[in-house]
Design an enzyme around this catalytic site. Structure first.
Site, PDB file in Angstrom:
ATOM      1  N   HIS A  65     -24.658  25.109  53.084  1.00  0.00           N
ATOM      2  CA  HIS A  65     -23.335  24.914  52.487  1.00  0.00           C
ATOM      3  C   HIS A  65     -23.312  23.616  51.696  1.00  0.00           C
ATOM      4  O   HIS A  65     -24.067  22.677  51.987  1.00  0.00           O
ATOM      5  CB  HIS A  65     -22.269  24.851  53.582  1.00  0.00           C
ATOM      6  CG  HIS A  65     -21.961  26.170  54.203  1.00  0.00           C
ATOM      7  ND1 HIS A  65     -20.700  26.494  54.647  1.00  0.00           N
ATOM      8  CD2 HIS A  65     -22.734  27.251  54.463  1.00  0.00           C
ATOM      9  CE1 HIS A  65     -20.707  27.710  55.155  1.00  0.00           C
ATOM     10  NE2 HIS A  65     -21.933  28.184  55.060  1.00  0.00           N
ATOM     11  N   GLU A  67     -21.133  21.171  51.606  1.00  0.00           N
ATOM     12  CA  GLU A  67     -20.778  19.982  52.384  1.00  0.00           C
ATOM     13  C   GLU A  67     -21.953  19.481  53.212  1.00  0.00           C
ATOM     14  O   GLU A  67     -22.206  18.268  53.271  1.00  0.00           O
ATOM     15  CB  GLU A  67     -19.603  20.280  53.334  1.00  0.00           C
ATOM     16  CG  GLU A  67     -18.340  20.718  52.631  1.00  0.00           C
ATOM     17  CD  GLU A  67     -18.163  22.224  52.563  1.00  0.00           C
ATOM     18  OE1 GLU A  67     -17.029  22.696  52.720  1.00  0.00           O
ATOM     19  OE2 GLU A  67     -19.166  22.940  52.338  1.00  0.00           O
ATOM     20  N   CYS A  95     -15.281  25.394  56.039  1.00  0.00           N
ATOM     21  CA  CYS A  95     -15.332  26.344  57.148  1.00  0.00           C
ATOM     22  C   CYS A  95     -15.436  25.552  58.457  1.00  0.00           C
ATOM     23  O   CYS A  95     -15.500  24.321  58.446  1.00  0.00           O
ATOM     24  CB  CYS A  95     -16.542  27.266  56.995  1.00  0.00           C
ATOM     25  SG  CYS A  95     -18.131  26.414  57.240  1.00  0.00           S
ATOM     26  N   CYS A  98     -18.655  23.289  58.607  1.00  0.00           N
ATOM     27  CA  CYS A  98     -18.589  22.111  57.745  1.00  0.00           C
ATOM     28  C   CYS A  98     -17.521  21.124  58.220  1.00  0.00           C
ATOM     29  O   CYS A  98     -17.736  19.913  58.199  1.00  0.00           O
ATOM     30  CB  CYS A  98     -18.356  22.528  56.299  1.00  0.00           C
ATOM     31  SG  CYS A  98     -19.768  23.436  55.632  1.00  0.00           S
TER      32      CYS A  98
END
Length: 181
Positions: A65, A67, A95, A98
């Site tokens: 991801h 992040e 999410c 993260c």
């Protein structure tokens, strides 16, 4: 005093928009890879110290991801896992994974472009960034360049649906597998 607060909040908003544009630039890199267009930058002392964008399909990893990529780079750059003086800018609400990493990294502030009502954990489904039960809470700002961030996501998923429809109709017509030239 009120005038001073208004001026400083205007300056902060201007900086937030500047760095969110950089996060959008990262999201567009993901888009070009046919990845969900999520981008992230981390800022410390007025400088971008890390960038990341979604690469889950490219890396075949649920951990890739935007992040997490940016947090890893920022930690390496600062030489510390604690990012206490940093602001993280991300185009889509984080999410649960993260958001948890943001809390664990002790990020001071998160600025979100658009919210994610189906999976967001900075206020939509849950707000992991501000749970009093945790030893760290994150200052949160949402809706910065929301229209641009939302349009990027909407456009991506519209194109994806259209592509799937075209492929389905080609297969249904018995023309074999479609090829991208």
């Amino acid at each position: 005093m009120r005038e001073e607060n208004t001026e400083s909040s205007r300056e902060l908003r201007k900086a937030d928009e500047k760095y969110m544009r950089e996060a959008i630039r990262q999201a567009k890199k993901a888009y070009r890879l046919e990845e969900t267009p999520i981008g992230c930058v981390i800022v410390c002392d007025g400088k971008i110290i890390a960038r990341g964008y979604n690469r889950r399909n490219t890396e075949k990893s649920p951990l890739a991801h935007a992040e997490l990529s940016a947090i890893k780079k920022a930690s390496k750059k600062t030489g510390d896992w604690r990012l206490e003086d940093c602001t993280l800018y991300v185009t889509l609400e984080p999410c649960q994974m993260c958001a948890g990493a943001i809390v664990q990294a002790r990020v001071a502030r998160v600025v979100v472009g658009c919210m994610n009502p189906k999976a967001g954990c900075a206020g939509s489904v849950l707000n992991l960034l501000n749970m009093q039960e945790f030893n760290h809470q994150v200052q949160l700002e949402t809706g910065v360049l929301e229209e641009e961030c939302s349009a990027l996501m909407t456009g991506f998923f519209r194109e994806l649906r259209d592509k799937r429809k075209r492929m389905k109709s080609i297969k249904k017509a018995g023309l074999g597998e479609p090829c991208d030239f």
